[in-house]
Design a protein around this motif. Sequence first.
Motif, PDB file in Angstrom:
ATOM      1  N   ILE A  94      40.644  46.406  47.952  1.00  0.00           N
ATOM      2  CA  ILE A  94      40.786  45.027  47.492  1.00  0.00           C
ATOM      3  C   ILE A  94      40.400  44.886  46.019  1.00  0.00           C
ATOM      4  O   ILE A  94      39.726  45.758  45.443  1.00  0.00           O
ATOM      5  N   PHE A  95      40.803  43.768  45.423  1.00  0.00           N
ATOM      6  CA  PHE A  95      40.263  43.348  44.131  1.00  0.00           C
ATOM      7  C   PHE A  95      39.000  42.556  44.459  1.00  0.00           C
ATOM      8  O   PHE A  95      39.061  41.406  44.884  1.00  0.00           O
ATOM      9  N   HIS A  96      37.857  43.211  44.285  1.00  0.00           N
ATOM     10  CA  HIS A  96      36.592  42.658  44.773  1.00  0.00           C
ATOM     11  C   HIS A  96      35.888  41.745  43.772  1.00  0.00           C
ATOM     12  O   HIS A  96      34.994  40.989  44.141  1.00  0.00           O
ATOM     13  N   ARG A  97      36.287  41.817  42.513  1.00  0.00           N
ATOM     14  CA  ARG A  97      35.641  40.979  41.485  1.00  0.00           C
ATOM     15  C   ARG A  97      36.721  40.458  40.551  1.00  0.00           C
ATOM     16  O   ARG A  97      37.273  41.208  39.736  1.00  0.00           O
ATOM     17  N   VAL A  98      37.019  39.177  40.686  1.00  0.00           N
ATOM     18  CA  VAL A  98      38.120  38.585  39.919  1.00  0.00           C
ATOM     19  C   VAL A  98      37.605  37.298  39.281  1.00  0.00           C
ATOM     20  O   VAL A  98      37.311  36.325  39.986  1.00  0.00           O
ATOM     21  N   ILE A  99      37.483  37.305  37.964  1.00  0.00           N
ATOM     22  CA  ILE A  99      36.930  36.173  37.229  1.00  0.00           C
ATOM     23  C   ILE A  99      38.041  35.507  36.437  1.00  0.00           C
ATOM     24  O   ILE A  99      38.678  36.146  35.592  1.00  0.00           O
ATOM     25  N   ASP A 100      38.261  34.242  36.713  1.00  0.00           N
ATOM     26  CA  ASP A 100      39.331  33.501  36.055  1.00  0.00           C
ATOM     27  C   ASP A 100      39.126  33.494  34.542  1.00  0.00           C
ATOM     28  O   ASP A 100      38.016  33.266  34.058  1.00  0.00           O
ATOM     29  N   GLY A 101      40.188  33.774  33.802  1.00  0.00           N
ATOM     30  CA  GLY A 101      40.107  33.818  32.354  1.00  0.00           C
ATOM     31  C   GLY A 101      39.509  35.097  31.812  1.00  0.00           C
ATOM     32  O   GLY A 101      39.348  35.249  30.593  1.00  0.00           O
ATOM     33  N   ASN A 148      34.016  56.094  37.411  1.00  0.00           N
ATOM     34  CA  ASN A 148      34.407  56.984  38.499  1.00  0.00           C
ATOM     35  C   ASN A 148      35.791  56.644  39.030  1.00  0.00           C
ATOM     36  O   ASN A 148      36.740  57.405  38.842  1.00  0.00           O
ATOM     37  N   SER A 149      35.929  55.516  39.715  1.00  0.00           N
ATOM     38  CA  SER A 149      37.222  55.146  40.305  1.00  0.00           C
ATOM     39  C   SER A 149      37.588  53.686  40.063  1.00  0.00           C
ATOM     40  O   SER A 149      38.753  53.312  40.164  1.00  0.00           O
ATOM     41  N   GLN A 150      36.594  52.851  39.753  1.00  0.00           N
ATOM     42  CA  GLN A 150      36.855  51.422  39.588  1.00  0.00           C
ATOM     43  C   GLN A 150      37.444  51.132  38.207  1.00  0.00           C
ATOM     44  O   GLN A 150      37.024  51.719  37.205  1.00  0.00           O
ATOM     45  N   PHE A 151      38.407  50.213  38.186  1.00  0.00           N
ATOM     46  CA  PHE A 151      39.000  49.801  36.915  1.00  0.00           C
ATOM     47  C   PHE A 151      39.305  48.316  36.964  1.00  0.00           C
ATOM     48  O   PHE A 151      39.268  47.687  38.028  1.00  0.00           O
ATOM     49  N   PHE A 152      39.579  47.750  35.796  1.00  0.00           N
ATOM     50  CA  PHE A 152      39.875  46.319  35.736  1.00  0.00           C
ATOM     51  C   PHE A 152      41.045  46.055  34.805  1.00  0.00           C
ATOM     52  O   PHE A 152      41.326  46.831  33.886  1.00  0.00           O
ATOM     53  N   ILE A 153      41.733  44.937  35.088  1.00  0.00           N
ATOM     54  CA  ILE A 153      42.871  44.499  34.286  1.00  0.00           C
ATOM     55  C   ILE A 153      42.492  43.181  33.627  1.00  0.00           C
ATOM     56  O   ILE A 153      42.031  42.252  34.303  1.00  0.00           O
ATOM     57  N   VAL A 154      42.671  43.090  32.320  1.00  0.00           N
ATOM     58  CA  VAL A 154      42.228  41.933  31.551  1.00  0.00           C
ATOM     59  C   VAL A 154      43.290  40.826  31.580  1.00  0.00           C
ATOM     60  O   VAL A 154      44.469  41.073  31.319  1.00  0.00           O
ATOM     61  N   ILE A 181      46.370  37.231  41.360  1.00  0.00           N
ATOM     62  CA  ILE A 181      45.323  37.846  42.184  1.00  0.00           C
ATOM     63  C   ILE A 181      44.247  36.803  42.506  1.00  0.00           C
ATOM     64  O   ILE A 181      43.823  36.042  41.644  1.00  0.00           O
ATOM     65  N   GLN A 182      43.820  36.788  43.763  1.00  0.00           N
ATOM     66  CA  GLN A 182      42.851  35.803  44.233  1.00  0.00           C
ATOM     67  C   GLN A 182      41.509  35.951  43.510  1.00  0.00           C
ATOM     68  O   GLN A 182      40.967  37.049  43.391  1.00  0.00           O
ATOM     69  N   ARG A 183      40.977  34.814  43.030  1.00  0.00           N
ATOM     70  CA  ARG A 183      39.709  34.815  42.311  1.00  0.00           C
ATOM     71  C   ARG A 183      38.516  34.810  43.268  1.00  0.00           C
ATOM     72  O   ARG A 183      38.597  34.337  44.384  1.00  0.00           O
ATOM     73  N   GLY A 184      37.405  35.356  42.748  1.00  0.00           N
ATOM     74  CA  GLY A 184      36.168  35.353  43.522  1.00  0.00           C
ATOM     75  C   GLY A 184      35.381  36.628  43.319  1.00  0.00           C
ATOM     76  O   GLY A 184      35.895  37.615  42.790  1.00  0.00           O
ATOM     77  N   GLU A 185      34.117  36.624  43.732  1.00  0.00           N
ATOM     78  CA  GLU A 185      33.237  37.800  43.616  1.00  0.00           C
ATOM     79  C   GLU A 185      32.429  38.016  44.900  1.00  0.00           C
ATOM     80  O   GLU A 185      31.221  37.802  44.907  1.00  0.00           O
ATOM     81  N   PRO A 186      33.026  38.429  46.002  1.00  0.00           N
ATOM     82  CA  PRO A 186      34.457  38.723  46.178  1.00  0.00           C
ATOM     83  C   PRO A 186      35.233  37.461  46.557  1.00  0.00           C
ATOM     84  O   PRO A 186      34.640  36.458  46.977  1.00  0.00           O
ATOM     85  N   PRO A 187      36.555  37.523  46.481  1.00  0.00           N
ATOM     86  CA  PRO A 187      37.365  36.376  46.901  1.00  0.00           C
ATOM     87  C   PRO A 187      37.274  36.176  48.412  1.00  0.00           C
ATOM     88  O   PRO A 187      37.025  37.122  49.159  1.00  0.00           O
TER      89      PRO A 187
END
Length: 228
Positions: A94-101, A148-154, A181-187
Amino acid sequence: MKSRLLVSTMMGMMMGLALASSPADAKKKAPVTAEVPALPTVIDTDISHDPDNVLLLDLSDGGRVAIRLMPQWAPNHVERIKTLAKQGFYNGVIFHRVIDGFMAQTGDPTGTGQSGSQLPDLKAEFNAMPHLRGTVSMARTNDPDSANSQFFIVFYPRFALDHKYTVFGRVIGGMQYVDAIQRGEPPANPTKVLHASLASENKSAPAAPVSPAAPIASAAQLSTSSSD
């Protein structure tokens, strides 16, 4: 007078020799620095070009995101992403950390942001590439060498991250699906990576989800409905 003139002349000659030799001495002592080759900044947006360096993320909302991997920027990080994608590591994550903006982060199989793969952490490959909209960068802890394996898209430019996180790619297709992508930490209802692959593997994209059709009213319902 002659002796003084001789001494003065000799001193002048010695000073002249000293001055003449100083540039050579300075040249010898000057540090030699190798020229750092400029990194390519032009991103090839054609998925058919060098498909082994295009990462495809098929998301649970039915969209496909294409990411141009740039080994010229961060060869070891690109190799890690490709290795994990080929292993199926990202499938179902999942996308576990998604911060709007800000950004959308994925790559943790536990969905907590606290884990990674069984492979060793990577040495930082910080580079001069800016964190623009669509930039793909590696997540890490406070330790620079902990990616290691986690990445993020700006989502939007965030230049404060420059030179602190390893940029290894850029979205070249499907940015509208990243935006969704659904927002939330986690969504509450997180977006998943259904399947991650390289374009060179020629994996077909999953079918887009079909919205349930509205129920069709029966003839009896139509006949009993009121009208103005």
